[in-house]
Design a protein around this motif. Structure first.
Motif, PDB file in Angstrom:
ATOM      1  N   TRP A   1      94.531  63.974  97.049  1.00 41.46           N
ATOM      2  CA  TRP A   1      94.176  62.856  97.919  1.00 41.46           C
ATOM      3  C   TRP A   1      93.134  63.234  98.961  1.00 41.46           C
ATOM      4  CZ3 TRP A   1      99.863  61.097  99.001  1.00 41.46           C
ATOM      5  CH2 TRP A   1     100.356  60.449  97.859  1.00 41.46           C
ATOM      6  N   ASP A   2      93.104  64.522  99.307  1.00 38.22           N
ATOM      7  CA  ASP A   2      92.157  64.944 100.334  1.00 38.22           C
ATOM      8  C   ASP A   2      90.982  65.745  99.758  1.00 38.22           C
ATOM      9  OD1 ASP A   2      93.632  67.149  99.637  1.00 38.22           O
ATOM     10  OD2 ASP A   2      94.078  67.777 101.688  1.00 38.22           O
ATOM     11  N   SER A   3      90.661  65.547  98.464  1.00 39.69           N
ATOM     12  CA  SER A   3      89.530  66.259  97.848  1.00 39.69           C
ATOM     13  C   SER A   3      88.231  65.877  98.559  1.00 39.69           C
ATOM     14  CB  SER A   3      89.415  65.929  96.359  1.00 39.69           C
ATOM     15  OG  SER A   3      90.488  66.493  95.650  1.00 39.69           O
ATOM     16  N   ALA A   4      87.351  66.859  98.681  1.00 40.54           N
ATOM     17  CA  ALA A   4      86.096  66.671  99.402  1.00 40.54           C
ATOM     18  C   ALA A   4      85.208  65.630  98.718  1.00 40.54           C
ATOM     19  CB  ALA A   4      85.354  68.001  99.497  1.00 40.54           C
ATOM     20  N   ASN A   5      84.494  64.869  99.516  1.00 43.10           N
ATOM     21  CA  ASN A   5      83.471  63.924  99.058  1.00 43.10           C
ATOM     22  C   ASN A   5      84.015  62.817  98.165  1.00 43.10           C
ATOM     23  OD1 ASN A   5      81.411  65.418 100.395  1.00 43.10           O
ATOM     24  ND2 ASN A   5      81.459  66.865  98.688  1.00 43.10           N
ATOM     25  N   ASN A   6      85.330  62.573  98.232  1.00 36.80           N
ATOM     26  CA  ASN A   6      85.905  61.484  97.441  1.00 36.80           C
ATOM     27  C   ASN A   6      85.542  61.632  95.954  1.00 36.80           C
ATOM     28  OD1 ASN A   6      87.445  59.168  97.218  1.00 36.80           O
ATOM     29  ND2 ASN A   6      85.663  57.820  97.369  1.00 36.80           N
ATOM     30  N   ALA A   7      85.641  62.878  95.450  1.00 35.15           N
ATOM     31  CA  ALA A   7      85.228  63.153  94.074  1.00 35.15           C
ATOM     32  C   ALA A   7      86.301  63.936  93.329  1.00 35.15           C
ATOM     33  CB  ALA A   7      83.932  63.958  94.070  1.00 35.15           C
TER      34      ALA A   7
END
Length: 129
Positions: free
Chosen positions: A38-44
Motif C-alpha cells: 500500500w505504501d509502494s513508492a510513486n504509486n507503482a
C-alpha cells in the motif's frame, strides 16, 4: 554484425547430431513476484524476479538412418540428456528432456526429423575463443 549459422554443431550426450538444418531455443521466461504494498513508492507496482524457465529446444535435421546423434535422440526419449550447441561466436550448454521425434515427409522434399526438448535447469553460454 550478423553471424552465419553455417557450421553450427549440436551434440546430445557428446554425440554429434548429423545433418541439422535448424535449431532454436525459445520460450524462456522469468516468473514475476509482485511485491507491491500500500505504501509502494510513486504509486507503482513493484516486482522481484522469480524462478527462471529456460524454454525449449527444437531441432530439425535431414533424417539419416544410422546417424549416431539421431539414434541417440530416439534412444533418449523421455530422459534428460546433455546438449551443447556451438556456433562461430558462442557455445551454449544445457540439459533437456528429450521429446518424441516427428518424422516429416513433404511432397517433393527430404525426409526430416524434428524433436522438441524441454530445458531443465540453467542454460549457460560462453564465447568461442
Amino acid at each position: 554484425m550478423a553471424v552465419k549459422t553455417f557450421g553450427t554443431a549440436i551434440t546430445i550426450n557428446t554425440i554429434a547430431i548429423g545433418e541439422c538444418t535448424s535449431a532454436s531455443r525459445s520460450g524462456g521466461a522469468i516468473n514475476e513476484i509482485k511485491t507491491t504494498a500500500w505504501d509502494s513508492a510513486n504509486n507503482a507496482d513493484t516486482y522481484l524476479g522469480g524462478i527462471a524457465d529456460y524454454g525449449s529446444l527444437e531441432i530439425t535435421a535431414n533424417h539419416v538412418i544410422g546417424d549416431a546423434g539421431q539414434v541417440e535422440i530416439f534412444a533418449e526419449v523421455g530422459n534428460v540428456a546433455a546438449f551443447i550447441i556451438t556456433d562461430s561466436v558462442a557455445t551454449e550448454t544445457f540439459s533437456a528432456i528429450v521429446g518424441v521425434p516427428d518424422i516429416g515427409r513433404d511432397e517433393d522434399g527430404v525426409i526430416v526429423v524434428t524433436v522438441s526438448c524441454k530445458v531443465t535447469g540453467k542454460a549457460t553460454s560462453a564465447a568461442v575463443v
